[in-house]
Design an enzyme around this catalytic site. Structure first.
Site, short mmCIF file in Angstrom:
data_model
loop_
_atom_site.label_atom_id
_atom_site.label_comp_id
_atom_site.label_asym_id
_atom_site.label_seq_id
_atom_site.Cartn_x
_atom_site.Cartn_y
_atom_site.Cartn_z
N GLY A 1 -10.89 2.13 -1.30
CA GLY A 1 -9.71 1.70 -2.07
C GLY A 1 -8.53 1.42 -1.17
O GLY A 1 -7.47 1.03 -1.65
N THR B 1 -5.88 -0.30 1.03
CA THR B 1 -5.37 -1.68 0.97
C THR B 1 -4.89 -2.10 2.36
O THR B 1 -4.76 -1.28 3.26
CB THR B 1 -4.23 -1.79 -0.06
OG1 THR B 1 -3.30 -0.74 0.20
CG2 THR B 1 -4.76 -1.65 -1.46
N SER C 1 -9.07 -3.73 -4.94
CA SER C 1 -7.66 -3.49 -4.61
C SER C 1 -7.06 -2.50 -5.61
O SER C 1 -6.03 -1.89 -5.35
CB SER C 1 -6.87 -4.80 -4.62
OG SER C 1 -6.96 -5.40 -5.90
N ASN C 2 -7.74 -2.34 -6.75
CA ASN C 2 -7.25 -1.40 -7.75
C ASN C 2 -8.44 -0.94 -8.60
O ASN C 2 -9.15 -1.77 -9.15
CB ASN C 2 -6.20 -2.08 -8.63
CG ASN C 2 -5.40 -1.06 -9.39
OD1 ASN C 2 -5.96 -0.24 -10.10
ND2 ASN C 2 -4.08 -1.12 -9.26
N HIS D 1 6.26 0.27 -6.12
CA HIS D 1 5.46 1.44 -5.72
C HIS D 1 6.36 2.50 -5.09
O HIS D 1 7.53 2.23 -4.79
CB HIS D 1 4.37 1.04 -4.71
CG HIS D 1 3.21 0.33 -5.34
ND1 HIS D 1 3.21 -1.02 -5.59
CD2 HIS D 1 2.02 0.80 -5.81
CE1 HIS D 1 2.08 -1.36 -6.18
NE2 HIS D 1 1.32 -0.27 -6.32
N HIS D 2 5.77 3.68 -4.83
CA HIS D 2 6.48 4.78 -4.17
C HIS D 2 6.80 4.41 -2.71
O HIS D 2 6.15 3.54 -2.11
CB HIS D 2 5.62 6.05 -4.23
CG HIS D 2 4.24 5.86 -3.67
ND1 HIS D 2 3.95 6.04 -2.35
CD2 HIS D 2 3.08 5.46 -4.26
CE1 HIS D 2 2.68 5.78 -2.14
NE2 HIS D 2 2.12 5.43 -3.29
N LYS E 1 4.28 4.11 0.41
CA LYS E 1 3.26 3.05 0.51
C LYS E 1 3.48 2.25 1.79
O LYS E 1 4.58 1.80 2.07
CB LYS E 1 3.30 2.15 -0.72
CG LYS E 1 2.19 1.14 -0.72
CD LYS E 1 1.99 0.50 -2.08
CE LYS E 1 0.95 -0.62 -2.02
NZ LYS E 1 -0.36 -0.16 -1.56
N GLY F 1 -2.10 -4.48 -2.54
CA GLY F 1 -3.38 -5.18 -2.66
C GLY F 1 -3.57 -5.74 -4.07
O GLY F 1 -4.10 -6.84 -4.24
N THR F 2 -3.11 -4.99 -5.06
CA THR F 2 -3.23 -5.45 -6.45
C THR F 2 -2.41 -6.72 -6.68
O THR F 2 -2.86 -7.66 -7.33
CB THR F 2 -2.74 -4.33 -7.40
OG1 THR F 2 -3.47 -3.16 -7.09
CG2 THR F 2 -2.93 -4.70 -8.86
N1 LIG Z 1 -7.58 0.70 -4.77
C1 LIG Z 1 -6.86 1.54 -5.51
O1 LIG Z 1 -7.08 1.71 -6.72
C2 LIG Z 1 -5.74 2.33 -4.86
C3 LIG Z 1 -4.95 3.22 -5.59
C4 LIG Z 1 -4.01 3.99 -4.93
C5 LIG Z 1 -3.87 3.85 -3.55
N2 LIG Z 1 -4.61 2.94 -2.87
C6 LIG Z 1 -4.55 2.79 -1.41
O2 LIG Z 1 -5.31 3.86 -0.86
C7 LIG Z 1 -4.77 4.23 0.41
C8 LIG Z 1 -4.46 5.73 0.41
O3 LIG Z 1 -3.49 6.01 -0.59
P1 LIG Z 1 -2.89 7.48 -0.79
O4 LIG Z 1 -1.85 7.33 -1.83
O5 LIG Z 1 -3.98 8.47 -0.96
O6 LIG Z 1 -2.20 7.68 0.64
P2 LIG Z 1 -1.88 9.05 1.43
O7 LIG Z 1 -1.46 10.12 0.47
O8 LIG Z 1 -0.98 8.66 2.56
O9 LIG Z 1 -3.31 9.49 2.00
C9 LIG Z 1 -3.94 8.85 3.09
C10 LIG Z 1 -4.85 9.89 3.71
O10 LIG Z 1 -5.62 9.28 4.75
C11 LIG Z 1 -5.55 10.14 5.89
N3 LIG Z 1 -5.82 9.40 7.12
C12 LIG Z 1 -4.97 8.65 7.87
N4 LIG Z 1 -5.61 8.17 8.95
C13 LIG Z 1 -6.89 8.63 8.87
C14 LIG Z 1 -8.05 8.50 9.69
N5 LIG Z 1 -8.02 7.80 10.82
N6 LIG Z 1 -9.20 9.09 9.30
C15 LIG Z 1 -9.24 9.81 8.16
N7 LIG Z 1 -8.17 10.00 7.36
C16 LIG Z 1 -7.02 9.40 7.71
C17 LIG Z 1 -4.17 10.73 5.83
O11 LIG Z 1 -4.11 11.91 6.64
P3 LIG Z 1 -2.64 12.53 6.98
O12 LIG Z 1 -2.01 12.91 5.69
O13 LIG Z 1 -2.99 13.71 7.83
O14 LIG Z 1 -1.89 11.44 7.69
C18 LIG Z 1 -4.08 11.06 4.34
O15 LIG Z 1 -4.77 12.25 4.04
C19 LIG Z 1 -3.56 3.31 0.62
O16 LIG Z 1 -3.98 2.18 1.37
C20 LIG Z 1 -3.19 2.91 -0.79
O17 LIG Z 1 -2.51 1.65 -0.84
C21 LIG Z 1 -5.55 2.19 -3.51
#
Ligand SMILES: NC(=O)c1ccc[n+]([C@@H]2O[C@H](COP(=O)([O-])OP(=O)(O)OC[C@H]3O[C@@H](n4cnc5c(N)ncnc54)[C@H](OP(=O)(O)O)[C@@H]3O)[C@@H](O)[C@H]2O)c1
Length: 238
Positions: free
Chosen positions: A75, A77, A101-102, A135-136, A139, A145-146
């Site tokens: 997921g 983006t 993307s979502n 978004h927050h 981000k 991506g959406t």
């Molecule tokens: N497709 C969808 O439906 C959807 C919905 C929501 C979000 N997203 C996307 O999903 C992604 C994550 O969103 P989120 O809200 O969960 O973000 P987040 O709270 O920042 O979480 C990202 C996580 O990935 C970890 N990370 C960073 N680099 C890494 C690596 N090299 N190997 C393993 N883990 C790593 C981070 O660790 P640390 O905290 O230690 O840095 C954190 O735990 C974003 O790209 C967002 O845009 C997609």
């Protein structure tokens, strides 16, 4: 089902909660502090990997899962410049990759609504179409991506728009996407058609991350034992 969570942030934790409540087992959790645990041996203990990290690491994580023969639902983006490479690798290795993307069911219905509205509006040149995504502040990528998925659907339907831009523009052939970052905001996307006489708007607002998390889990259940490259459209049969 045994699940590996690659990325244990807001989304990883929301997915864990729903997965455990549905009786699935989380066998591996990877975040920045535990990347050394992301080994072939560990990941192969999982039936499926769910990857929600971010733009800079997603492609590398997805590549590892495919190379090591574990279906992956991503997921993250902002990494789509590398999507064709991931697709090629997945085909070569006869792996399974699901990307959306979502993952929320509501947004995937919204995608279908967006396509239909764009097709209806195409002949009415007095309406200009623009988009806004909110978004927050944490981000990392903009536009979302959406928003890019929505924009690509509009560009495919409305001939007078040639490309999307993420800035103001006076070129009528540009589809402007405005990005706003405020807290708290799980995600709002609006497509607006404005003429001198009136405006028509369609909006999707996420109230919580649960919609993305349960959709990603649905995709993981779909990916288990499958070969190929799929989207949420396949998962939902839309
Ligand atoms: N497709 C969808 O439906 C959807 C919905 C929501 C979000 N997203 C996307 O999903 C992604 C994550 O969103 P989120 O809200 O969960 O973000 P987040 O709270 O920042 O979480 C990202 C996580 O990935 C970890 N990370 C960073 N680099 C890494 C690596 N090299 N190997 C393993 N883990 C790593 C981070 O660790 P640390 O905290 O230690 O840095 C954190 O735990 C974003 O790209 C967002 O845009 C997609």
């Amino acid at each position: 089902m045994k699940i590996a969570l690659i990325g244990y942030g807001k989304m990883g934790k929301a997915i864990e909660e729903i997965a455990v409540s549905k009786g699935h087992e989380i066998v591996l959790k990877i975040d920045v502090s535990t990347t050394a645990d992301f080994t072939k041996e560990n990941i192969q203990k999982a039936d499926v990997a769910i990857e929600f990290t971010g733009p800079h690491t997603a492609f590398e994580n997805i590549t590892k899962c495919i190379q090591w023969g574990v279906p992956v639902v991503s997921g993250s983006t902002g990494w789509l410049d590398n999507f064709e490479k991931a697709k090629k690798l997945c085909e070569e290795k006869k792996g399974c990759l699901i990307y959306a993307s979502n993952y929320s069911i509501g947004v995937n219905l919204f995608f279908e609504i967006n396509k239909q509205v764009a097709a209806l509006m195409e002949p009415y040149e007095n309406y200009d179409v623009t988009m806004t995504e909110t978004h927050h502040t944490e981000k990392k990528d903009a536009p979302s991506g959406t928003a890019i998925s929505l924009a690509e659907q509009i560009l495919a339907a409305i001939g007078r728009k040639k490309k999307w831009v993420n800035e103001s523009s006076r070129d009528a052939s540009d589809l402007i996407i405005r990005s706003e970052r405020i807290d708290p905001a799980p995600g709002t996307h609006t497509v607006s058609y404005d003429s001198a006489i009136d405006s028509i708007e369609i909006t999707h607002t996420a109230h919580t991350r649960k919609g993305f998390a349960s959709g990603a889990l649905l995709a993981a259940e779909f990916a288990n034992q499958k070969i190929g490259i799929f989207t949420m459209k396949d998962v939902l049969g839309l």
